[in-house]
Design a protein around this motif. Sequence first.
Motif, short mmCIF file in Angstrom:
data_model
loop_
_atom_site.label_atom_id
_atom_site.label_comp_id
_atom_site.label_asym_id
_atom_site.label_seq_id
_atom_site.Cartn_x
_atom_site.Cartn_y
_atom_site.Cartn_z
N ILE A 50 0.83 -1.21 0.00
CA ILE A 50 0.00 0.00 0.00
C ILE A 50 0.86 1.25 0.00
N LEU A 51 2.00 1.21 0.68
CA LEU A 51 2.87 2.38 0.73
C LEU A 51 3.90 2.38 -0.40
N ALA A 52 4.48 1.22 -0.71
CA ALA A 52 5.61 1.17 -1.63
C ALA A 52 5.22 1.47 -3.07
N ILE A 53 4.10 0.90 -3.55
CA ILE A 53 3.72 1.14 -4.95
C ILE A 53 3.34 2.59 -5.20
N PRO A 54 2.49 3.23 -4.35
CA PRO A 54 2.24 4.66 -4.56
C PRO A 54 3.50 5.51 -4.48
N LEU A 55 4.41 5.18 -3.55
CA LEU A 55 5.65 5.96 -3.46
C LEU A 55 6.52 5.75 -4.69
N ALA A 56 6.51 4.53 -5.24
CA ALA A 56 7.24 4.29 -6.49
C ALA A 56 6.68 5.16 -7.60
N ALA A 57 5.36 5.28 -7.63
CA ALA A 57 4.73 6.11 -8.67
C ALA A 57 5.06 7.59 -8.48
N VAL A 58 5.02 8.07 -7.22
CA VAL A 58 5.23 9.49 -6.95
C VAL A 58 6.71 9.86 -7.08
N LEU A 59 7.59 9.06 -6.48
CA LEU A 59 9.00 9.43 -6.40
C LEU A 59 9.80 9.08 -7.64
N LEU A 60 9.44 7.97 -8.30
CA LEU A 60 10.22 7.51 -9.45
C LEU A 60 9.61 7.92 -10.79
N LEU A 61 8.28 7.99 -10.84
CA LEU A 61 7.62 8.25 -12.12
C LEU A 61 6.84 9.56 -12.14
N ASP A 62 7.00 10.36 -11.07
CA ASP A 62 6.39 11.71 -11.01
C ASP A 62 4.88 11.68 -11.23
N ALA A 63 4.19 10.71 -10.64
CA ALA A 63 2.73 10.62 -10.80
C ALA A 63 2.04 11.77 -10.08
N GLY A 64 0.96 12.29 -10.69
CA GLY A 64 0.14 13.33 -10.09
C GLY A 64 -1.15 12.76 -9.56
N ALA A 65 -2.11 13.64 -9.23
CA ALA A 65 -3.38 13.19 -8.63
C ALA A 65 -4.14 12.28 -9.58
N ALA A 109 4.19 -13.69 -7.84
CA ALA A 109 4.80 -13.45 -9.14
C ALA A 109 4.54 -12.02 -9.63
N ALA A 110 3.31 -11.54 -9.44
CA ALA A 110 2.97 -10.20 -9.92
C ALA A 110 3.76 -9.12 -9.18
N VAL A 111 3.82 -9.21 -7.85
CA VAL A 111 4.53 -8.19 -7.07
C VAL A 111 6.03 -8.24 -7.34
N ALA A 112 6.58 -9.45 -7.45
CA ALA A 112 8.02 -9.59 -7.70
C ALA A 112 8.43 -9.01 -9.06
N SER A 113 7.47 -8.87 -9.99
CA SER A 113 7.82 -8.34 -11.31
C SER A 113 8.19 -6.85 -11.25
N VAL A 114 7.74 -6.12 -10.21
CA VAL A 114 8.01 -4.69 -10.14
C VAL A 114 9.50 -4.42 -9.89
N PRO A 115 10.12 -4.98 -8.83
CA PRO A 115 11.57 -4.75 -8.68
C PRO A 115 12.38 -5.30 -9.84
N LEU A 116 11.90 -6.37 -10.47
CA LEU A 116 12.61 -6.93 -11.63
C LEU A 116 12.62 -5.92 -12.78
N ALA A 117 11.45 -5.32 -13.05
CA ALA A 117 11.38 -4.31 -14.11
C ALA A 117 12.23 -3.10 -13.78
N TYR A 118 12.21 -2.69 -12.51
CA TYR A 118 13.02 -1.53 -12.11
C TYR A 118 14.51 -1.80 -12.29
N ALA A 119 14.93 -3.02 -11.95
CA ALA A 119 16.35 -3.37 -12.08
C ALA A 119 16.82 -3.29 -13.53
N PHE A 120 15.91 -3.58 -14.47
CA PHE A 120 16.26 -3.54 -15.90
C PHE A 120 15.91 -2.20 -16.55
N GLY A 121 15.45 -1.24 -15.74
CA GLY A 121 15.16 0.09 -16.25
C GLY A 121 13.93 0.16 -17.13
N THR A 122 12.97 -0.74 -16.93
CA THR A 122 11.77 -0.76 -17.78
C THR A 122 10.49 -0.48 -17.00
#
Length: 433
Positions: A50-65, A109-122
């Motif tokens: 609940i905290l990590a995915i929204p923060l990934a969106a805000v801090l890494l991908l500059d998500a707005g409201a 499997a679905a949650v683990a795909s997020v750090p995997l994609a981040y590690a490869f810059g995608t």
Amino acid sequence: MSKAGMGMRAARRRGTAGDAPPRTGLLRERGFRLYWTAQSTSLVGDEINILAIPLAAVLLLDAGATEMGWLTAAALLPSLLLSIPGGAWADRQTDRRRAMIVADVGRFAAVASVPLAYAFGTLTMTHLYVTEFVVGALTVLFRVCQHHVYASVVAPERYVDANALLSGSRSTASVAGPSTGGALVQALSAPFALLVDAATYLVSAVCLGRIEAREAPPAPRDRRGLAAGLRWVRAHRTPGLLLAGVAMLSLCHTFLLTLYVLYGATELGLTAGALGMVVAAAGLGGLAGAWAAPRVVRRIGIGPSIVTGFLWFSLPVMLVPLAEGPELWVIAALLAAQLGAGSGVAVLDISTNSYLIAVIPETLRSRVMGVVQTANFGVRPIGAVLAGTLGTALGLRPTLWIGTMGAVLSVLWVIASGIRHVRELPENAVAAS
């Protein structure tokens, strides 16, 4: 009948153990202990999510409201689309526990795909949308099956006590998850914090695999199909209006859930660690509520406890849009809101879940609970999109005021249902024991 016998019968109808051994005695029963462990570990991961995915969106991908609204909607849309058909499917299965295990492995499997994609810059917002939708869909499968497994490991006279233990786990997760998640985000970055979340689903799957319990037999196939649960709710005024109140409360509270991280990080200027600490306070309140709920039910009855839970949950959140000024006051106001709402939601969940599990016929359990999940979670994507749209158009604070006022007014549905007059659980729950 002796006074002791009458007292035990009344305790059974309330769904508590009366003067029986303490709630922790349930943890000595292997089936419930494994079920409780599975739920508890995955709940910690959920809170990190609940905290990590929204923060990934805000801090890494500059998500707005707007992006935050769609991200929350993606996670909750499956509850709207799949809860009722999922419930109909689950009622006709012989092994719902196996379906819960499949859901856990899929969520890993679905949650683990997020750090995997981040590690490869995608990593992209689209990836986060898809991940949240998949996790949401598998969570629906898990939830529509869990009530059958719960009923197979808990005697009806222990419903409130067992729900109190599960609520305590949820509250503990609310304390440990966000604070741990905030620390992990700062130390490892948001995507890698999700590795802990993914691992919890595997622990849950292992525990569920070790349960040996007899589930209710599959419901016979008939022409009522998907609509059977909805027809039952429409035919019974009290649970029907109760679910209307749940839907309104959930819709309005989603305004807060959707914008909370953005509001705290941008408008209030809180760090990830401070946000994690504030969100964790709801768990401390939840622990107090889980301790209090069986006592409240014994004292005032199951129906009045539900009404009390609605108000106890919704009134404190009005402090969130009031938070303004010096940082200490802001944090104090948010902490008070989280503590109050956390304890209130525990009383609300424990009393409402115990009442619904008792009142719903066994052959319709998953189909009606599918309607319940739609009322509780299915309206949230609508609330998330509304929150994102209104947050962009009106600003974050006015949108939060709309949500909090609507949450308080949701109790009017519950009062109209007449459930405040229901003091004890239905007789059929006692007969089943």
